[in-house]
Design a protein around this motif. Structure first.
Motif, PDB file in Angstrom:
ATOM      1  N   LEU A  36     -15.076   4.430 -61.473  1.00  0.00           N
ATOM      2  CA  LEU A  36     -15.590   3.967 -60.186  1.00  0.00           C
ATOM      3  C   LEU A  36     -15.247   2.482 -60.078  1.00  0.00           C
ATOM      4  O   LEU A  36     -15.740   1.671 -60.874  1.00  0.00           O
ATOM      5  CB  LEU A  36     -17.105   4.184 -60.118  1.00  0.00           C
ATOM      6  CG  LEU A  36     -17.840   3.613 -58.895  1.00  0.00           C
ATOM      7  CD1 LEU A  36     -17.275   4.163 -57.603  1.00  0.00           C
ATOM      8  CD2 LEU A  36     -19.322   3.945 -58.975  1.00  0.00           C
ATOM      9  N   GLY A  37     -14.385   2.152 -59.142  1.00  0.00           N
ATOM     10  CA  GLY A  37     -13.964   0.774 -58.961  1.00  0.00           C
ATOM     11  C   GLY A  37     -13.372   0.173 -60.231  1.00  0.00           C
ATOM     12  O   GLY A  37     -13.641  -0.964 -60.574  1.00  0.00           O
ATOM     13  N   ASP A  55     -25.134   0.637 -48.516  1.00  0.00           N
ATOM     14  CA  ASP A  55     -23.738   0.211 -48.469  1.00  0.00           C
ATOM     15  C   ASP A  55     -22.992   0.552 -49.753  1.00  0.00           C
ATOM     16  O   ASP A  55     -22.477  -0.320 -50.454  1.00  0.00           O
ATOM     17  CB  ASP A  55     -23.631  -1.307 -48.211  1.00  0.00           C
ATOM     18  CG  ASP A  55     -24.097  -1.640 -46.803  1.00  0.00           C
ATOM     19  OD1 ASP A  55     -23.859  -0.805 -45.904  1.00  0.00           O
ATOM     20  OD2 ASP A  55     -24.709  -2.700 -46.626  1.00  0.00           O
ATOM     21  N   PRO A  56     -22.914   1.830 -50.075  1.00  0.00           N
ATOM     22  CA  PRO A  56     -22.262   2.214 -51.330  1.00  0.00           C
ATOM     23  C   PRO A  56     -20.748   2.035 -51.254  1.00  0.00           C
ATOM     24  O   PRO A  56     -20.165   2.113 -50.174  1.00  0.00           O
ATOM     25  CB  PRO A  56     -22.620   3.688 -51.475  1.00  0.00           C
ATOM     26  CG  PRO A  56     -22.858   4.160 -50.091  1.00  0.00           C
ATOM     27  CD  PRO A  56     -23.390   2.994 -49.327  1.00  0.00           C
ATOM     28  N   ARG A  57     -20.160   1.784 -52.407  1.00  0.00           N
ATOM     29  CA  ARG A  57     -18.696   1.745 -52.478  1.00  0.00           C
ATOM     30  C   ARG A  57     -18.134   3.155 -52.427  1.00  0.00           C
ATOM     31  O   ARG A  57     -17.113   3.431 -51.845  1.00  0.00           O
ATOM     32  CB  ARG A  57     -18.255   1.106 -53.805  1.00  0.00           C
ATOM     33  CG  ARG A  57     -18.377  -0.395 -53.827  1.00  0.00           C
ATOM     34  CD  ARG A  57     -17.589  -0.932 -54.985  1.00  0.00           C
ATOM     35  NE  ARG A  57     -18.281  -0.679 -56.250  1.00  0.00           N
ATOM     36  CZ  ARG A  57     -17.768  -0.987 -57.434  1.00  0.00           C
ATOM     37  NH1 ARG A  57     -16.585  -1.530 -57.521  1.00  0.00           N
ATOM     38  NH2 ARG A  57     -18.454  -0.738 -58.543  1.00  0.00           N
ATOM     39  N   LEU A  58     -18.839   4.033 -53.129  1.00  0.00           N
ATOM     40  CA  LEU A  58     -18.437   5.439 -53.139  1.00  0.00           C
ATOM     41  C   LEU A  58     -19.586   6.260 -52.581  1.00  0.00           C
ATOM     42  O   LEU A  58     -20.735   6.112 -52.993  1.00  0.00           O
ATOM     43  CB  LEU A  58     -18.135   5.898 -54.569  1.00  0.00           C
ATOM     44  CG  LEU A  58     -17.915   7.411 -54.745  1.00  0.00           C
ATOM     45  CD1 LEU A  58     -16.680   7.872 -53.992  1.00  0.00           C
ATOM     46  CD2 LEU A  58     -17.816   7.781 -56.214  1.00  0.00           C
ATOM     47  N   LEU A  59     -19.255   7.142 -51.655  1.00  0.00           N
ATOM     48  CA  LEU A  59     -20.279   7.968 -51.035  1.00  0.00           C
ATOM     49  C   LEU A  59     -19.862   9.427 -51.184  1.00  0.00           C
ATOM     50  O   LEU A  59     -18.760   9.802 -50.775  1.00  0.00           O
ATOM     51  CB  LEU A  59     -20.369   7.591 -49.552  1.00  0.00           C
ATOM     52  CG  LEU A  59     -21.466   8.209 -48.713  1.00  0.00           C
ATOM     53  CD1 LEU A  59     -22.826   7.848 -49.274  1.00  0.00           C
ATOM     54  CD2 LEU A  59     -21.339   7.724 -47.286  1.00  0.00           C
ATOM     55  N   ILE A  60     -20.727  10.214 -51.802  1.00  0.00           N
ATOM     56  CA  ILE A  60     -20.439  11.643 -51.875  1.00  0.00           C
ATOM     57  C   ILE A  60     -21.400  12.372 -50.959  1.00  0.00           C
ATOM     58  O   ILE A  60     -22.619  12.212 -51.064  1.00  0.00           O
ATOM     59  CB  ILE A  60     -20.574  12.181 -53.307  1.00  0.00           C
ATOM     60  CG1 ILE A  60     -19.507  11.539 -54.187  1.00  0.00           C
ATOM     61  CG2 ILE A  60     -20.447  13.696 -53.318  1.00  0.00           C
ATOM     62  CD1 ILE A  60     -19.410  12.142 -55.569  1.00  0.00           C
ATOM     63  N   CYS A  61     -20.868  13.141 -50.045  1.00  0.00           N
ATOM     64  CA  CYS A  61     -21.686  13.954 -49.156  1.00  0.00           C
ATOM     65  C   CYS A  61     -21.393  15.411 -49.458  1.00  0.00           C
ATOM     66  O   CYS A  61     -20.304  15.900 -49.160  1.00  0.00           O
ATOM     67  CB  CYS A  61     -21.365  13.653 -47.699  1.00  0.00           C
ATOM     68  SG  CYS A  61     -21.692  11.958 -47.243  1.00  0.00           S
ATOM     69  N   ALA A  95     -24.013   1.089 -59.796  1.00  0.00           N
ATOM     70  CA  ALA A  95     -22.628   0.642 -59.722  1.00  0.00           C
ATOM     71  C   ALA A  95     -22.054   0.788 -58.318  1.00  0.00           C
ATOM     72  O   ALA A  95     -20.878   0.521 -58.090  1.00  0.00           O
ATOM     73  CB  ALA A  95     -21.782   1.432 -60.729  1.00  0.00           C
ATOM     74  N   GLY A  96     -22.900   1.257 -57.368  1.00  0.00           N
ATOM     75  CA  GLY A  96     -22.443   1.334 -55.986  1.00  0.00           C
ATOM     76  C   GLY A  96     -22.122   2.744 -55.526  1.00  0.00           C
ATOM     77  O   GLY A  96     -21.154   2.986 -54.816  1.00  0.00           O
ATOM     78  N   PHE A  97     -22.977   3.673 -55.927  1.00  0.00           N
ATOM     79  CA  PHE A  97     -22.733   5.076 -55.628  1.00  0.00           C
ATOM     80  C   PHE A  97     -23.851   5.619 -54.722  1.00  0.00           C
ATOM     81  O   PHE A  97     -25.031   5.462 -55.019  1.00  0.00           O
ATOM     82  CB  PHE A  97     -22.681   5.849 -56.948  1.00  0.00           C
ATOM     83  CG  PHE A  97     -22.639   7.332 -56.803  1.00  0.00           C
ATOM     84  CD1 PHE A  97     -21.595   7.944 -56.116  1.00  0.00           C
ATOM     85  CD2 PHE A  97     -23.624   8.130 -57.362  1.00  0.00           C
ATOM     86  CE1 PHE A  97     -21.554   9.315 -55.991  1.00  0.00           C
ATOM     87  CE2 PHE A  97     -23.579   9.506 -57.249  1.00  0.00           C
ATOM     88  CZ  PHE A  97     -22.543  10.102 -56.560  1.00  0.00           C
ATOM     89  N   GLY A  98     -23.464   6.200 -53.620  1.00  0.00           N
ATOM     90  CA  GLY A  98     -24.429   6.848 -52.737  1.00  0.00           C
ATOM     91  C   GLY A  98     -24.174   8.346 -52.742  1.00  0.00           C
ATOM     92  O   GLY A  98     -23.024   8.784 -52.820  1.00  0.00           O
ATOM     93  N   TYR A  99     -25.230   9.144 -52.685  1.00  0.00           N
ATOM     94  CA  TYR A  99     -25.078  10.582 -52.923  1.00  0.00           C
ATOM     95  C   TYR A  99     -25.999  11.378 -52.011  1.00  0.00           C
ATOM     96  O   TYR A  99     -27.212  11.242 -52.066  1.00  0.00           O
ATOM     97  CB  TYR A  99     -25.408  10.838 -54.406  1.00  0.00           C
ATOM     98  CG  TYR A  99     -25.402  12.280 -54.856  1.00  0.00           C
ATOM     99  CD1 TYR A  99     -24.457  13.177 -54.381  1.00  0.00           C
ATOM    100  CD2 TYR A  99     -26.325  12.728 -55.789  1.00  0.00           C
ATOM    101  CE1 TYR A  99     -24.450  14.484 -54.834  1.00  0.00           C
ATOM    102  CE2 TYR A  99     -26.326  14.037 -56.246  1.00  0.00           C
ATOM    103  CZ  TYR A  99     -25.381  14.919 -55.760  1.00  0.00           C
ATOM    104  OH  TYR A  99     -25.381  16.210 -56.205  1.00  0.00           O
ATOM    105  N   VAL A 100     -25.404  12.188 -51.166  1.00  0.00           N
ATOM    106  CA  VAL A 100     -26.185  13.148 -50.376  1.00  0.00           C
ATOM    107  C   VAL A 100     -26.012  14.495 -51.053  1.00  0.00           C
ATOM    108  O   VAL A 100     -24.961  15.120 -50.953  1.00  0.00           O
ATOM    109  CB  VAL A 100     -25.678  13.203 -48.918  1.00  0.00           C
ATOM    110  CG1 VAL A 100     -26.467  14.235 -48.122  1.00  0.00           C
ATOM    111  CG2 VAL A 100     -25.774  11.825 -48.272  1.00  0.00           C
TER     112      VAL A 100
END
Lengths: 309, 518
Positions: free
Chosen positions: B316-317, B420-426, B332-337
């Motif tokens: 990641l990054g 404001d995640p760097r990586l977003l998993i939906c 570390a900047g991860f958003g998760y739906v």
């Protein structure tokens, strides 16, 4: 060494095992019916105790031990209904209610014992159900000496296991019983009356636990003494789990616990402490629940009150 | 003019909401009547009243010309009304036959006649072409087959009116197609069907007429062939709905997520992800299409730190995050739906405000000294997100469980996106979510992308993949079969690849076994 081995297969030990298992079998069957319907019955201990007292009391008053059996079953049904009203109608926590009934039963029986007999500790001796000999069975070598001459309640317990199995697995009532304990709403949507099923099952559970108590006071002994169930209700509960909520499974567990109990009395001479053997059922229950011998999973809705709509 | 059922002015008041307000509904003999509306619009309530699970506070029900009082399911069954519930009413340890006869058992003396039950169920399954093994245990069956058992259960009781409550919500596209075949066959045989859904495409594909509910009131009934997608969406939501996402071209930046030769196993030790390579750049949406159960869930859970990897690396990054704890990965900047908001996304008993800080609860500004709650910061955050993400009702103190599915999902989306995640998993971001909320969530995904997030979208809905993705990957049997630019993708092509076809074999044109219903 040879001595111990001889003891392990001693017919007298097996016959005693059967006797020790009998109250457990009745109570465990009661536990199965209740839990299969979705109501946790931790009150088996209290129901047995009240059954034991009532059997002694009715036998004492009427002079007929079989009236005592009937009386104990009626008392068991009443306590079962008490449990049911709180658990099913008022949706109280089933473990808490069961525990309350256990404590209540301990107090009530002591109170009644002193009130009626003015006696502390033990009741006077009453008429008991005496052992019978089964003609052909007692001629068979080895087996005859184990099972050929026993108390009628011992035979009744064994018959009850078969009947319970048939009822649970082969009748439509049993199918409905299993469905309300697993998925009550599913049963409701096909027109099964969940509440009625549960009331009947818990009442039946009380009757069977009462029968278990009966054996203690007017068959095994001829009197009631305070707290005489001595945790047998909980051992029966352990047998329910250990036997995976099936009558034959529970029978096996009860026989095993009964055997350990019978052996324990003899093993004291060899130097194994009683307390160690007394731990056994509970240790085995934990093992069974933890899944070491194939996970023991109970009815899914057991312990959950059903709310319509 | 052959009405088998008429419900007039049905009203049902629940403690806080008027679930049905003077609703009229009728069903013709031998038609499929779709009942649509957003979550919480009162569709299921109306049908539960018809089936006797709820009692209405007003109105009347007329079945075959006779006014009836349906006080309990037994009465509905006797009126030959059957219902297939969204959450199946099956007793899992029992067999198919036992489930089907339960409550209407055949007896032989005091005993259950299981032999005849098995015979009759087998006969029924042949008659309706619903293949099933009567002696199989329900717990061992797939969801699609379990639904078949539910339908047979209703038919066994002689149902002439069949209600299906959101039957497609749990099915794969393949199973949906099979279900539609069965329903069409039943209609041809004279069964009258009420089909509850919130998916407009299904309405258009299947039904003869359609009734729309909105907030407990009926908006209208239309003949399906005389209406269209846009029209129905507007009736459901009550305003003009954009069915297409507004989206400018992507401006991909540096690589944010890089996966190399990743393998993941399920709890039984079977390989579910087998040597996957994948890369997502900042400012782009990578969509992963695939029939569910082809390893998408395991892939996502491995990235999120919820499942241990068996082999391979996740970056990641530029940082190796393989097998980090979920919290560290989030930091570390991860958003998760997550795909299942009830299991992973929310604590349903907690308030909306508390759900909005899950995972952030130990950090500034929500915790003082990392220990004490800062209630003011928590409620300020809640008010801001509720407003920004249009969470309804806008009450921060309500338990999350009291909100509709769409609004619950907005809580999760709001929480994850505002970080404001760097990586977003939906993962399945709009599952069980109504049309209005889908539009909103889709727009937010694109906004995140335009703000520079790398978005990985996993969805079983082809429409969703096609309308949001800049690149599309197809996952089949634990492998990424191909990665294409969105412009190269068609639905047919995706359907072909999702079912295990190889890109070099793709001929174009119609694909008969294709998943989509059209």
């Amino acid at each position: 060494m040879g001595e111990v081995l001889a003891l392990l297969f001693n017919t007298a030990v097996f016959a005693a095992a059967l006797r020790m298992a009998t109250p457990l079998i009745f109570a465990a069957l009661g536990g199965i019916f209740s839990e299969r319907s979705g109501v946790v019955n931790i009150a088996l201990e209290g129901m047995m105790l009240i059954g034991a007292f009532t059997a002694m009391f009715v036998s004492n008053q009427t002079g007929h031990p079989w009236m005592g059996v009937l009386g104990a079953m009626v008392a068991g049904v009443l306590i079962g209904l008490l449990h049911a009203v709180f658990c099913i109608h008022y949706r109280a926590n089933q473990v808490v209610i069961g525990t309350a009934i256990n404590i209540f039963a301990g107090g009530l029986t002591v109170f009644l014992l002193r009130y009626f007999f003015g006696a502390a500790g033990t009741s006077p001796s009453v008429a008991t159900i005496s052992d019978i000999t089964i003609p052909v069975l007692n001629q068979i070598p080895w087996i005859g000496r184990v099972i050929g001459r026993q108390n009628p309640l011992v035979y009744l317990a064994l018959i009850a296991v078969v009947v319970a199995h048939l009822v649970i697995y082969k009748t439509s009532w049993g199918l409905r019983l299993r469905s309300v304990g697993e998925h009550p709403r599913a049963a409701d949507t096909v027109g099964v009356n969940v509440f009625r099923m549960r009331y009947v099952a818990v009442a039946l559970s009380g009757a069977l636990a009462g029968l278990g108590g009966t054996y203690l006071s007017i068959a095994h002994l001829s009197r009631f003494s305070e707290g005489m169930t001595a945790g047998r209700g909980f051992i029966a509960l352990a047998a329910v789990i250990f036997g995976k909520w099936t009558p034959f499974g529970a029978l096996g567990a009860c026989l095993f616990f009964g055997y350990a109990d019978a052996l324990q009395m003899r093993l004291q001479d060899v130097g194994i402490p009683t307390q160690f053997m007394n731990m056994l059922p509970y240790v085995l229950t934990m093992v069974a629940l933890a899944g070491f011998i194939g996970k023991s999973v109970g009815p899914k809705a057991s312990g959950q009150p059903y709310i319509k709509g | 003019m052959d009405k088998i059922l008429e419900m007039r002015a049905i009203t049902k008041q629940f403690p806080r909401v008027l679930a049905n307000d003077q609703v009229d509904f009728d069903l013709q003999h031998g038609e499929i009547h779709a009942l649509v509306g957003e979550n919480g619009s009162g569709k299921s309530t109306l049908m539960n009243i018809l089936y006797g699970l709820y009692q209405s506070d007003g109105g009347e029900i007329v079945v075959r010309g006779k006014q009836v009082q349906v006080t309990e399911p037994r009465v509905a069954i006797d009126l030959k009304i059957g219902m297939v519930f969204q959450h199946f009413m099956l007793v899992e340890p029992l067999t198919v036959a036992e489930n089907i006869v339960l409550g209407s058992e055949l007896r032989k003396g005091p005993f259950l006649d299981s032999k005849r039950a098995i015979q009759e169920v087998a006969e029924l399954s042949r008659q309706y072409g619903l293949k099933i093994d009567p002696q199989a245990k329900v717990a061992d069956l797939s969801v699609g087959v379990q639904q078949r058992v539910e339908i047979l259960k209703a038919l066994y009781r002689g149902a002439e009116i069949l209600i299906l409550d959101e039957p497609t919500a749990v099915l794969t596209p393949q199973e949906v197609e099979d279900l539609f075949k069965v329903l069409r066959a039943l209609r041809a045989g004279g069964t009258s069907i009420v089909f509850i859904t919130h998916k407009i495409k299904e309405v258009l594909a299947l039904s003869d007429r359609v009734s729309v509910l909105r907030r407990g009131k009926k908006v209208g009934t239309k003949v399906t062939s005389e209406t269209n997608e846009q029209d129905l969406a507007e009736m459901m939501v009550g305003r003009v709905v954009l069915l297409n996402v507004r989206k400018g071209p992507a401006h991909p930046g540096p690589e944010v997520l890089k996966i190399e030769q990743l393998s993941v196993m399920d709890q039984f030790g079977h390989g579910k992800v087998n040597g996957v390579d994948l890369s997502v750049r900042s400012g782009e949406v990578l969509g992963i299409a695939g029939v569910e159960g082809n390893g998408q869930s395991e892939l996502v859970e491995a990235i999120a730190g919820l499942r241990k990897t068996a082999a391979g690396k996740i970056h990641l990054g530029g940082q190796d995050i393989t097998d980090w704890s979920p919290l560290k990965i989030r930091d570390a900047g991860f958003g998760y739906v997550p795909e299942d908001r009830h299991r992973r996304g929310l604590v349903l008993d907690y308030s909306v405000a508390d759900n909005l800080i899950l995972g952030l609860h130990g950090k500034h500004p929500f915790a003082k000294h990392g220990l004490w709650r800062d209630d003011r910061a928590i409620s300020e955050n809640a008010e801001r997100v509720i407003e920004e993400y249009d969470i309804r009702p806008p009450v921060a103190s309500q338990p999350a469980s009291s909100l509709s599915g769409g609004n619950q999902q907005k809580i999760v989306v709001g929480r994850e996106f505002t970080r404001d995640p760097r990586l977003l998993i939906c993962a399945q971001p709009t599952r069980g979510v109504d049309v209005g909320a889908i539009e909103f969530i889709h727009q937010q995904v694109i906004t995140q992308r335009d703000h520079g997030a790398a978005v990985l979208l996993v969805s079983a809905e082809l429409d969703e993949i096609l309308s949001l993705s800049d690149r599309v990957a197809v996952m089949y049997d634990g492998h990424i079969v191909s990665v294409m630019a969105a412009s190269e993708v068609t639905e047919h092509k995706l359907g072909f690849l999702m079912l295990g076809g190889r890109l070099e074999d793709y001929q174009g044109g119609e694909v008969t076994s294709h998943a989509k219903q059209d």
